[in-house]
Enzyme design. Structure first.
Site, PDB file in Angstrom:
ATOM      1  N   ASP A 138       6.352   6.053   4.174  1.00 55.83           N
ATOM      2  CA  ASP A 138       7.645   5.912   3.342  1.00 55.83           C
ATOM      3  C   ASP A 138       8.206   7.192   3.198  1.00 55.83           C
ATOM      4  O   ASP A 138       7.700   8.210   3.506  1.00 55.83           O
ATOM      5  CB  ASP A 138       6.787   5.346   2.093  1.00 55.83           C
ATOM      6  CG  ASP A 138       8.028   4.555   1.182  1.00 55.83           C
ATOM      7  OD1 ASP A 138       7.649   4.262   0.138  1.00 55.83           O
ATOM      8  OD2 ASP A 138       9.096   4.653   1.638  1.00 55.83           O
ATOM      9  N   ASP A 169       2.687  -4.047   3.621  1.00 60.47           N
ATOM     10  CA  ASP A 169       1.966  -2.857   3.222  1.00 60.47           C
ATOM     11  C   ASP A 169       1.356  -3.160   1.677  1.00 60.47           C
ATOM     12  O   ASP A 169       2.201  -3.625   0.803  1.00 60.47           O
ATOM     13  CB  ASP A 169       2.551  -1.604   3.406  1.00 60.47           C
ATOM     14  CG  ASP A 169       3.130  -1.085   2.103  1.00 60.47           C
ATOM     15  OD1 ASP A 169       3.948  -1.415   1.889  1.00 60.47           O
ATOM     16  OD2 ASP A 169       2.065  -0.340   1.377  1.00 60.47           O
TER      17      ASP A 169
HETATM   18  C1  LIG Z   1       1.262   2.384  -0.617  1.00 59.73           C
HETATM   19  N1  LIG Z   1       2.415   1.592  -0.430  1.00 59.73           N
HETATM   20  C2  LIG Z   1       2.695   1.049  -1.575  1.00 59.73           C
HETATM   21  C3  LIG Z   1       3.543   2.650  -0.068  1.00 59.73           C
HETATM   22  C4  LIG Z   1       4.549   2.182   0.497  1.00 59.73           C
HETATM   23  S1  LIG Z   1       5.577   1.076  -0.001  1.00 59.73           S
HETATM   24  C5  LIG Z   1       6.222   1.633  -1.333  1.00 59.73           C
HETATM   25  C6  LIG Z   1       7.283   0.799  -1.981  1.00 59.73           C
HETATM   26  C7  LIG Z   1       6.563  -0.166  -2.683  1.00 59.73           C
HETATM   27  C8  LIG Z   1       7.734  -1.023  -3.481  1.00 59.73           C
HETATM   28  N2  LIG Z   1       7.359  -2.011  -3.955  1.00 59.73           N
HETATM   29  C9  LIG Z   1       9.315  -0.863  -3.164  1.00 59.73           C
HETATM   30  C10 LIG Z   1       9.617   0.418  -2.412  1.00 59.73           C
HETATM   31  C11 LIG Z   1      10.933   0.633  -2.611  1.00 59.73           C
HETATM   32  O1  LIG Z   1      11.854   0.108  -2.874  1.00 59.73           O
HETATM   33  N3  LIG Z   1      11.459   1.729  -1.545  1.00 59.73           N
HETATM   34  C12 LIG Z   1      10.359   2.445  -1.216  1.00 59.73           C
HETATM   35  N4  LIG Z   1      10.922   3.834  -0.314  1.00 59.73           N
HETATM   36  N5  LIG Z   1       8.958   2.323  -1.153  1.00 59.73           N
HETATM   37  C13 LIG Z   1       8.507   1.075  -1.945  1.00 59.73           C
END
Ligand SMILES: CN(C)CCSCc1cc(N)cc2c(=O)[nH]c(N)nc12
Length: 373
Positions: free
Chosen positions: A93, A267
Site C-alpha cells: 500500500d 486484503d
Molecule cells: C492491511 N490493510 C488494511 C492495508 C492495505 S489496504 C488499506 C486501505 C483500506 C481501505 N479500506 C481503504 C484504503 C484506501 O482507500 N486507500 C488506501 N491506500 N488503502 C486503503
C-alpha cells in the site's frame, strides 16, 4: 528482460471472474486473498506456513516500513523479499491511508502529506513521488498510488476534493513509476458513497491505462449494502482485462458478494488479527476460544481441514492456550484462520471454473455466517 506483468481471465460466472496474474516472482490465482504482512511479517507465522496455506502474494506496508527499519535500509539489505524471506509477489500500500489513520500532526497539501511518526514523533513527508520511490526501494511487485481515502460519512464537496486530488496524485505516481515491465502500479478509485464521483474516478483512472485498479474508500465503516452498491457502480467502469483489488475487505460474506460484483483481489487484517484475539474462523462458523464452554471440548476446530492447527488440537487445548495468553495460541489460531481464508478463495475459484458460483456460491460461506458454534 523480466517477463512483463499480465492478467488473464480464465472463466466467468455472472460478473465473477476466475483469473491469473503472471509476474516474474510467480503467479497469483484470482480471486485472491492477500495475507497482511504490515511490518514485513505476517504476524506469528513463518513465511513457509503462509505459502503452505496457499497464499500466492502478501501485503507489505510502505508507512510502517519507511518508519522502521527504513526503506533505504531494506534496499541495502536486498529488498523486502530477501529481508523477509518471501520470494513470491508482494503488494505494498502507498502509505497515505496509514498516515491518516496512524500518524500524528499530519498535514495534507497538493504536494503530499507531512506527518510525525507514531513511533518516535520524527517528522516525515510523503509525496506521490516519495511513496513510489519507497515502494521501489522495497522492491515491491505491485505498488499502489498515493491517494486520499475519505472517512465516511462525509460532505459531498469533501469527497469530491479528495477524489480529484487522488486523480492528480495518480498521474504523478504513474510518471514517477515510469515503465517497469515486471512490476505494476495500481490506481485507486475514490469517490466515497457518491455514484457520480465513483464513475468519474474510475473513468479517469481507466484513461490512464494502468496495469490494475483498486477500489478504495470503502470498508471505512459504511454498511455492507453501501459498499456493494459502490461496487455495482464502479466495476463496470473499469477495464475488464485488468485486475480489480478491493482494499481492506473483508469478512467471508463481504468477499463472496464482492467477487460476485467483479472483484479479483482482497486484503484484510481480520483473519490474522482475530487469531491474536482468540477467535477461530471455521467453515461451520466462528469459534471464540476465550469462551469457557470450550474448556472440556476434545474436538478439533475442523476434523476435515488439511491445516494441522484446525485438525490436530482440541478446542480444550486451544482454550487453555488462549486463557494462559500463550504465544502458541496466536500462532495456531492465525494459522487456522489464514488456512480457512485460503480454502474459501480456493472454493470460490473452483465454483467459478465450474460455473456454479452464481447458483451455489452462497453455500461456500453459509456455515460461517451461523456464528459461534
Ligand atoms: C492491511 N490493510 C488494511 C492495508 C492495505 S489496504 C488499506 C486501505 C483500506 C481501505 N479500506 C481503504 C484504503 C484506501 O482507500 N486507500 C488506501 N491506500 N488503502 C486503503
Amino acid at each position: 528482460m523480466a517477463k512483463p506483468f499480465s492478467f488473464e481471465v480464465l472463466a466467468i460466472d455472472g460478473k465473477a471472474r476466475r483469473g491469473v496474474i503472471d509476474m516474474p516472482r510467480g503467479e497469483i490465482r484470482t480471486p485472491a486473498f492477500m495475507p497482511v504482512g504490515t511490518g514485513g511479517t505476517v504476524k506469528t507465522m513463518y513465511m513457509d506456513q503462509v505459502r503452505g496455506v496457499g497464499a500466492d502474494i502478501i501485503l507489505g506496508n510502505t508507512y510502517h516500513l519507511m518508519l522502521r527499519p527504513g526503506a533505504e535500509r531494506v534496499a541495502r539489505l536486498g529488498g523486502l523479499h530477501e529481508f523477509a524471506r518471501w520470494p513470491h509477489p508482494i503488494l505494498t500500500d502507498s502509505g497515505g491511508f496509514q498516515v491518516m489513520s496512524l500518524s500524528k500532526l499530519r498535514k495534507l497539501t497538493e504536494k503530499g502529506v507531512t506527518f510525525r511518526s507514531h513511533i518516535d514523533g520524527a517528522p516525515y513527508e510523503m509525496s506521490p513521488e516519495r511513496s513510489i520511490e519507497i515502494q521501489g526501494l522495497l522492491d515491491s511487485d505491485i505498488q499502489m498510488q498515493l491517494d486520499e481515502c475519505t472517512a465516511l460519512p462525509a460532505e459531498l464537496k469533501e469527497i469530491e476534493r479528495a477524489m480529484e486530488l487522488s486523480l492528480r496524485w495518480a498521474e504523478r505516481c504513474k510518471t514517477a513509476f515510469g515503465d517497469q515491465p515486471g512490476k505494476a502500479m495500481f490506481g485507486i478509485v475514490q469517490g466515497g458513497d457518491n455514484a457520480a464521483l465513483r464513475v468519474r474516478s474510475a473513468q479517469a483512472l481507466s484513461e490512464m491505462g494502468l496495469k490494475g485498479y483498486a477500489v478504495g474508500g470503502l470498508a471505512v465503516g459504511e454498511p455492507q449494502a453501501v459498499m456493494l452498491e459502490m461496487l455495482d457502480i464502479t466495476c463496470p467502469e473499469l477495464p475488464a482485462d485488468k485486475p480489480r483489488y478491493l482494499m481492506g475487505v473483508g469478512t467471508p460474506d463481504d468477499i463472496l458478494k464482492s467477487v460476485a460484483r467483479g472483484i479479483d483481489m482482497f486484503d484484510c487484517v481480520m483473519p490474522t488479527r482475530a487469531g491474536r484475539h482468540g477467535l477461530a474462523y471455521t467453515r461451520r462458523g466462528k469459534v471464540n476460544l476465550r469462551n469457557a464452554r470450550h474448556a472440556d471440548d476434545p474436538r478439533p476446530l475442523d476434523e476435515e481441514s488439511d491445516c494441522p492447527a484446525a485438525r490436530d488440537y482440541s478446542r480444550a487445548y486451544l482454550h487453555h492456550l488462549v486463557r494462559s495468553q500463550e504465544a502458541l495460541a496466536a500462532m495456531l489460531l492465525t494459522w487456522n484462520n489464514l488456512s480457512y481464508y485460503q480454502k474459501l478463495m480456493q472454493d470460490i475459484r473452483a465454483a467459478i471454473e465450474t460455473q456454479t458460483f452464481e447458483a451455489r456460491g452462497a453455500e461456500i460461506t453459509e456455515g460461517w455466517a451461523r456464528g459461534d458454534i
